[in-house]
Enzyme design. Structure first.
Site, PDB file in Angstrom:
ATOM      1  N   LYS A  61     -22.293  90.522  15.690  1.00  0.00           N
ATOM      2  CA  LYS A  61     -22.110  90.987  17.241  1.00  0.00           C
ATOM      3  C   LYS A  61     -23.103  91.896  17.799  1.00  0.00           C
ATOM      4  O   LYS A  61     -23.161  92.972  16.893  1.00  0.00           O
ATOM      5  CB  LYS A  61     -20.924  91.243  17.533  1.00  0.00           C
TER       6      LYS A  61
ATOM      7  N   SER B 139     -15.084  89.733  24.913  1.00  0.00           N
ATOM      8  CA  SER B 139     -16.305  89.992  24.721  1.00  0.00           C
ATOM      9  C   SER B 139     -17.267  89.375  23.891  1.00  0.00           C
ATOM     10  O   SER B 139     -18.420  89.122  23.628  1.00  0.00           O
ATOM     11  CB  SER B 139     -16.753  91.499  24.683  1.00  0.00           C
TER      12      SER B 139
ATOM     13  N   SER C  13     -10.871  91.277  22.535  1.00  0.00           N
ATOM     14  CA  SER C  13     -12.271  90.803  22.631  1.00  0.00           C
ATOM     15  C   SER C  13     -12.350  90.093  21.278  1.00  0.00           C
ATOM     16  O   SER C  13     -13.569  89.375  21.319  1.00  0.00           O
ATOM     17  CB  SER C  13     -13.329  91.864  22.844  1.00  0.00           C
TER      18      SER C  13
HETATM   19  N1  GLN Z   1     -11.910  92.113  28.098  1.00  0.00           N
HETATM   20  C1  GLN Z   1     -11.437  93.474  28.061  1.00  0.00           C
HETATM   21  C2  GLN Z   1     -12.283  94.314  28.934  1.00  0.00           C
HETATM   22  O1  GLN Z   1     -13.143  93.903  29.469  1.00  0.00           O
HETATM   23  C3  GLN Z   1     -11.340  93.848  26.530  1.00  0.00           C
HETATM   24  C4  GLN Z   1     -12.796  93.822  26.096  1.00  0.00           C
HETATM   25  C5  GLN Z   1     -12.721  94.236  24.458  1.00  0.00           C
HETATM   26  O2  GLN Z   1     -11.938  93.950  23.915  1.00  0.00           O
HETATM   27  N2  GLN Z   1     -13.791  94.508  24.063  1.00  0.00           N
HETATM   28  O3  GLN Z   1     -12.114  95.492  28.592  1.00  0.00           O
END
Ligand code: GLN
Length: 494
Positions: A79, A160, A184
């Site tokens: 990532k 994400s 995410s």
């Molecule tokens: N979708 C969530 C956010 O936008 C979680 C993102 C994540 O876990 N990095 O904050």
């Protein structure tokens, strides 16, 4: 040789060790798959030479009879939130364009020491803020999955860690790293029909991972089987003096400890997770999950997590607050982009760099975060959210008096078409309604594929465990995996 790309982490490692194929052959196959998959837009940078060099080291070590690491010969996707030495790391943001770290994150470094190589840096939501991969400066990732309606509507791989979920589901990488701040790893894993594990907060060092919300951020593995995730997590985890919140605890042999017999275990079903707007197919998968765990010997018990409904709002105060502070460092001086208008002073450069460099969602978070931390609003929002967070954590502590594990859906819906929710931040945030409570409490949690819905899209089940009980979570995941018999994979259209 193309069938090598069907293999997972453990099969590659064992095959290389046995001499069924060389690590170089594996790396070449996956490098070719990466090159073919540009339509998915899953990589921001590809690093075929990194994968080949790592493979050659493994082949040489094998030839001289040296011990091979647990990830030996396994090329993975990284990532783009993990800093990689000399390889551009952007967190999918324009503000980090061209940034080549002079250091390696602890997690990626641990993986290289274990014998893994890197296929490339994976696309993601910008600064890990998002649930659909649409906030990336590098364009959205397209899921390898399509609905079974014969159409070709591009679907979201989740976010994400959407590049990670897409490449693992598409057999473009046997595994990938993810990070999970509020879902995410788990949500994209669920959308893509793969396994994703968020360990206990502190298991994996955060050192060298671009920070989003430091009290929540955790790295974890994404792969196609529970065992592969257990192997990879073992390589990623470990105490790191460079991260003050790193857990100074031995790393158990999770892969060796896998055991799908759940006799004597109690699995809690939180009644507050039955929410309006949850798809019927998701509720059906939850019912099946209970049956599977019962079949594995577990007792299913009803539990209550009374503060569940406050978890998401609290998360969307705490996470932006920490983000606004963490992202203050992108000032045009130290990293990546510098936007210096003619004749501009220092303040103009800060402002202009941030205006040009951050995407809309990142700006939204920074503004919310700055607001909730500002004098006058701090008590009403930030302090209040911290109290709610403590109550959410206490809910879990009380639940552990009645159960060893918790079973819930990972998400309220399956994957949705790209563009469907991108104009509606609140609808997007709701994706994480089931994932965020375990994040606020720092607990280990995973998503494991359960079934396909009527549209032919994967659904995931979530398991949450007590602090440090990754083993219990993985074992229950294995019990589900063995019974779900989830063999579906996306048809290759790219
Ligand atoms: N979708 C969530 C956010 O936008 C979680 C993102 C994540 O876990 N990095 O904050």
């Amino acid at each position: 040789m193309s069938e090598l790309t069907n293999l997972g982490v453990k099969d590659i490692r064992d095959g290389v060790a046995r001499g069924d194929f060389t690590a170089r052959e594996v790396a070449e196959s996956f490098n070719a798959a990466v090159e073919e998959a540009s339509a998915l837009n899953a990589f921001i940078v590809t690093t075929p030479d990194h994968a080949l060099a790592a493979a050659d080291r493994v082949d040489a070590d094998r030839a001289t009879g040296k011990d091979l690491g647990v990830m030996a010969g396994v090329p993975i996707g990284m990532k783009d939130l993990f800093c990689t030495h000399g390889v551009q790391t952007t967190a999918a943001s324009r503000i980090l364009e061209g940034f080549e770290p002079q250091y390696e994150s602890t997690v990626s470094s641990n993986l290289w020491v274990a014998g893994a190589g890197m296929l490339g840096k994976l696309n993601m939501d910008q600064f890990a803020m998002g649930s659909s991969n649409e906030t990336s400066h590098s364009g959205n990732v397209v899921s390898p999955w399509r609905r079974n309606d014969g159409g070709n509507t591009p679907m979201s791989p989740g976010g994400s860690s959407g590049g990670s979920s897409a490449v693992v589901a598409g057999r473009i990488a046997p595994a990938a790293t993810g990070t999970d701040t509020g879902g995410s790893i788990r949500q994209p894993a669920a959308f893509a029909g793969i396994v994703g594990v968020k360990p206990t907060y502190g298991r994996c060092s955060r050192w060298g991972i671009v920070a989003f919300a430091s009290s929540l951020d955790q790295a974890g593995p994404m792969a196609r089987s529970v065992e592969d995730c257990a192997v990879m997590l073992g390589a990623m985890a470990g105490f790191d003096p460079k991260d003050s919140t790193s857990l100074d605890m031995p790393v158990p042999d999770w892969a060796g400890g896998l055991d799908a017999n759940l006799a004597g275990k109690k699995v809690g079903i939180p009644r507050e997770y039955v929410m309006e707007g949850t798809d019927q197919a998701i509720l059906d998968s939850w019912e099946r999950g209970k049956e599977w765990l019962r079949d594995a010997g577990a007792e299913i018990v009803d539990i209550s997590l009374p503060h569940t409904k406050y978890a998401l709002p609290a998360y969307y105060i705490v996470a932006p607050a920490e983000a606004s502070s963490n992202l203050a460092r992108y000032d045009g001086v130290r990293y990546g982009l510098r936007d210096l208008p003619d004749g501009a002073g220092l303040q103009d450069m800060y402002a202009q760099t941030r205006e040009t460099g951050f995407g809309d969602e990142v700006k939204r978070r920074v503004l919310i975060g700055t607001y909730v931390l500002s004098a006058g609003f701090y008590d009403a929002y930030y302090n209040q959210a911290q109290k709610v967070r403590a109550l959410v954590a206490r809910d879990f502590e009380q639940a552990w008096a009645e159960c060893d594990l918790i079973l819930a859906p990972t998400t309220p819906t399956a994957s949705f078409p790209l563009g469907d929710k991108s104009d509606d931040p609140l609808a997007m945030y709701l994706n994480d309604v089931f994932a965020v409570p375990a994040s606020l409490a720092g607990l280990p949690a995973m998503s494991v594929p359960a079934m396909l819905n009527g549209d032919g899209l994967p659904l995931g089940l979530q398991l949450v465990g007590k602090p440090f009980d990754e083993q219990g979570v993985l074992n229950a995941g294995l019990a589900i995996e063995q019974r779900a018999g989830f063999e579906a994979q996306p048809e290759k259209w790219w």
